[in-house]
Motif scaffolding. Sequence first.
Motif, PDB file in Angstrom:
ATOM      1  N   GLN A 107      56.008 -21.955  11.924  1.00 47.16           N
ATOM      2  CA  GLN A 107      55.142 -20.742  11.447  1.00 47.16           C
ATOM      3  C   GLN A 107      56.467 -19.871  10.863  1.00 47.16           C
ATOM      4  OE1 GLN A 107      53.881 -20.163  15.734  1.00 47.16           O
ATOM      5  NE2 GLN A 107      52.031 -19.528  14.617  1.00 47.16           N
ATOM      6  N   LYS A 108      56.300 -19.733   9.629  1.00 48.74           N
ATOM      7  CA  LYS A 108      57.174 -19.005   8.523  1.00 48.74           C
ATOM      8  C   LYS A 108      57.059 -17.525   8.748  1.00 48.74           C
ATOM      9  CE  LYS A 108      58.549 -22.744   6.507  1.00 48.74           C
ATOM     10  NZ  LYS A 108      59.919 -23.322   6.712  1.00 48.74           N
ATOM     11  N   ASN A 109      55.901 -16.933   9.104  1.00 45.43           N
ATOM     12  CA  ASN A 109      55.670 -15.409   9.055  1.00 45.43           C
ATOM     13  C   ASN A 109      55.400 -14.945  10.681  1.00 45.43           C
ATOM     14  OD1 ASN A 109      57.107 -14.708   6.554  1.00 45.43           O
ATOM     15  ND2 ASN A 109      55.044 -15.336   5.734  1.00 45.43           N
ATOM     16  N   LEU A 110      55.943 -15.286  11.778  1.00 42.19           N
ATOM     17  CA  LEU A 110      55.368 -14.677  12.871  1.00 42.19           C
ATOM     18  C   LEU A 110      55.424 -13.303  12.793  1.00 42.19           C
ATOM     19  CD1 LEU A 110      57.432 -17.119  15.597  1.00 42.19           C
ATOM     20  CD2 LEU A 110      54.985 -17.020  14.980  1.00 42.19           C
ATOM     21  N   VAL A 111      56.569 -12.734  12.159  1.00 40.72           N
ATOM     22  CA  VAL A 111      56.411 -11.216  11.865  1.00 40.72           C
ATOM     23  C   VAL A 111      56.536 -11.038  10.345  1.00 40.72           C
ATOM     24  CG1 VAL A 111      57.487  -9.131  12.344  1.00 40.72           C
ATOM     25  CG2 VAL A 111      57.392 -10.739  14.304  1.00 40.72           C
ATOM     26  N   ASN A 112      55.834 -10.218   9.817  1.00 41.16           N
ATOM     27  CA  ASN A 112      55.976  -9.860   8.437  1.00 41.16           C
ATOM     28  C   ASN A 112      55.662  -8.423   8.226  1.00 41.16           C
ATOM     29  OD1 ASN A 112      56.385  -9.832   5.657  1.00 41.16           O
ATOM     30  ND2 ASN A 112      54.454 -10.957   5.205  1.00 41.16           N
ATOM     31  N   ARG A 113      56.799  -7.462   8.362  1.00 45.37           N
ATOM     32  CA  ARG A 113      56.549  -5.907   8.735  1.00 45.37           C
ATOM     33  C   ARG A 113      57.278  -5.386   7.390  1.00 45.37           C
ATOM     34  NH1 ARG A 113      58.709  -5.259  13.811  1.00 45.37           N
ATOM     35  NH2 ARG A 113      60.872  -5.078  12.700  1.00 45.37           N
ATOM     36  N   LYS A 114      56.475  -4.527   6.869  1.00 43.37           N
ATOM     37  CA  LYS A 114      56.931  -3.689   5.562  1.00 43.37           C
ATOM     38  C   LYS A 114      56.664  -2.083   5.935  1.00 43.37           C
ATOM     39  CE  LYS A 114      55.806  -7.183   2.436  1.00 43.37           C
ATOM     40  NZ  LYS A 114      55.010  -7.699   1.146  1.00 43.37           N
ATOM     41  N   GLY A 115      57.388  -1.464   5.541  1.00 44.45           N
ATOM     42  CA  GLY A 115      57.291   0.252   5.846  1.00 44.45           C
ATOM     43  C   GLY A 115      58.322   1.063   4.898  1.00 44.45           C
ATOM     44  N   GLY A 116      57.471   2.110   4.620  1.00 40.80           N
ATOM     45  CA  GLY A 116      58.602   3.268   3.966  1.00 40.80           C
ATOM     46  C   GLY A 116      58.599   4.262   4.765  1.00 40.80           C
ATOM     47  N   TYR A 117      59.710   5.181   4.962  1.00 41.34           N
ATOM     48  CA  TYR A 117      59.881   6.440   5.601  1.00 41.34           C
ATOM     49  C   TYR A 117      60.547   7.278   4.702  1.00 41.34           C
ATOM     50  CZ  TYR A 117      58.715   2.649   9.110  1.00 41.34           C
ATOM     51  OH  TYR A 117      58.104   1.754   9.869  1.00 41.34           O
ATOM     52  N   LEU A 118      60.068   8.564   5.097  1.00 39.72           N
ATOM     53  CA  LEU A 118      60.642   9.901   4.221  1.00 39.72           C
ATOM     54  C   LEU A 118      61.422  10.701   5.357  1.00 39.72           C
ATOM     55  CD1 LEU A 118      61.060  10.543   1.351  1.00 39.72           C
ATOM     56  CD2 LEU A 118      58.944  12.156   1.786  1.00 39.72           C
ATOM     57  N   PHE A 119      62.591  10.965   5.036  1.00 37.00           N
ATOM     58  CA  PHE A 119      63.298  11.985   5.999  1.00 37.00           C
ATOM     59  C   PHE A 119      63.766  13.107   5.429  1.00 37.00           C
ATOM     60  CE2 PHE A 119      63.758   7.449   7.323  1.00 37.00           C
ATOM     61  CZ  PHE A 119      63.320   7.549   8.755  1.00 37.00           C
ATOM     62  N   PRO A 120      63.093  14.154   5.404  1.00 39.35           N
ATOM     63  CA  PRO A 120      63.340  15.480   4.787  1.00 39.35           C
ATOM     64  C   PRO A 120      64.404  16.285   5.729  1.00 39.35           C
ATOM     65  CG  PRO A 120      61.446  15.564   5.570  1.00 39.35           C
ATOM     66  CD  PRO A 120      61.592  14.421   5.940  1.00 39.35           C
ATOM     67  N   ASN A 121      65.140  17.216   5.294  1.00 41.42           N
ATOM     68  CA  ASN A 121      66.078  18.281   5.977  1.00 41.42           C
ATOM     69  C   ASN A 121      66.098  19.476   5.179  1.00 41.42           C
ATOM     70  OD1 ASN A 121      68.178  16.264   4.699  1.00 41.42           O
ATOM     71  ND2 ASN A 121      69.157  18.349   5.084  1.00 41.42           N
ATOM     72  N   LEU A 122      66.126  20.700   6.010  1.00 41.83           N
ATOM     73  CA  LEU A 122      66.258  22.053   5.268  1.00 41.83           C
ATOM     74  C   LEU A 122      66.789  23.056   6.391  1.00 41.83           C
ATOM     75  CD1 LEU A 122      65.701  23.771   2.949  1.00 41.83           C
ATOM     76  CD2 LEU A 122      63.460  24.265   3.820  1.00 41.83           C
ATOM     77  N   SER A 123      67.807  23.504   5.865  1.00 38.30           N
ATOM     78  CA  SER A 123      68.377  24.895   6.730  1.00 38.30           C
ATOM     79  C   SER A 123      68.936  25.803   6.143  1.00 38.30           C
ATOM     80  CB  SER A 123      69.450  24.001   7.451  1.00 38.30           C
ATOM     81  OG  SER A 123      70.603  23.701   6.757  1.00 38.30           O
ATOM     82  N   PHE A 124      68.497  26.940   6.704  1.00 37.37           N
ATOM     83  CA  PHE A 124      68.963  28.098   6.266  1.00 37.37           C
ATOM     84  C   PHE A 124      70.048  28.898   7.351  1.00 37.37           C
ATOM     85  CE2 PHE A 124      64.685  27.432   4.952  1.00 37.37           C
ATOM     86  CZ  PHE A 124      64.874  27.863   3.489  1.00 37.37           C
TER      87      PHE A 124
END
Length: 208
Positions: free
Chosen positions: A164-181
């Motif tokens: 079984q070639k793809n028991l797990v086939n997981r894709k995802g994009g994530y955005l990590f912003p930061n802002l400080s004053f």
Amino acid sequence: MAVHESNIWQSASAGVGLQSKLNSNTDISFNLDYLYYHNNNPSQYDNLFSNHNNANDASQVDVSKKTPIEFLIATADYKHIYSPHLTMEAGLKAVTSSLANNVLVQRLQNNTWLTDSIFTSYSNFDEQVAAGYVSSIWQPGNQWTVNSGVRYEYTHTTIGTPDQKNLVNRKGGYLFPNLSFEKAFAKNQSAELSYSRRINRPTYNDIA
């Protein structure tokens, strides 16, 4: 039960980096790293079972476990100082990793080692991660400092076996912003308001 187990780790790494100062305000750097690990974890079990009727049952089990792990990491970073009050940074990073887990379990029967198909297995884990970031430090006045930035990560993970070639086939994009004053009131006094999004990662072995 008599158990004999070895856990042997071997590793090798290589890296190359290039850093250049394009001018008095601009820095750029590139890095390429390769990491290799190999885990050899054999074990042998000699079992003897006896009960109150003096019936004895002996068995021998031999386990071979080999796990090679490879990483290839590439990074590029850019930094430019526009003025004493504004600095910008940007960068890219790509990581590819692979892990193979080869477990062979054999039992001694009639002086012949036979493979135990229930516990014998081969699986592979592959992951690619690509990321990019942009950040800035801005000081609009003597008392204010503004830090801002954003990082984006894309991950593709696959786990498979020969059947079984793809028991797990997981894709995802994530955005990590930061802002400080941050505002300074006196030499040793300041106040800061910040927002950021982060991620806590398990170890690589836990993921695999």
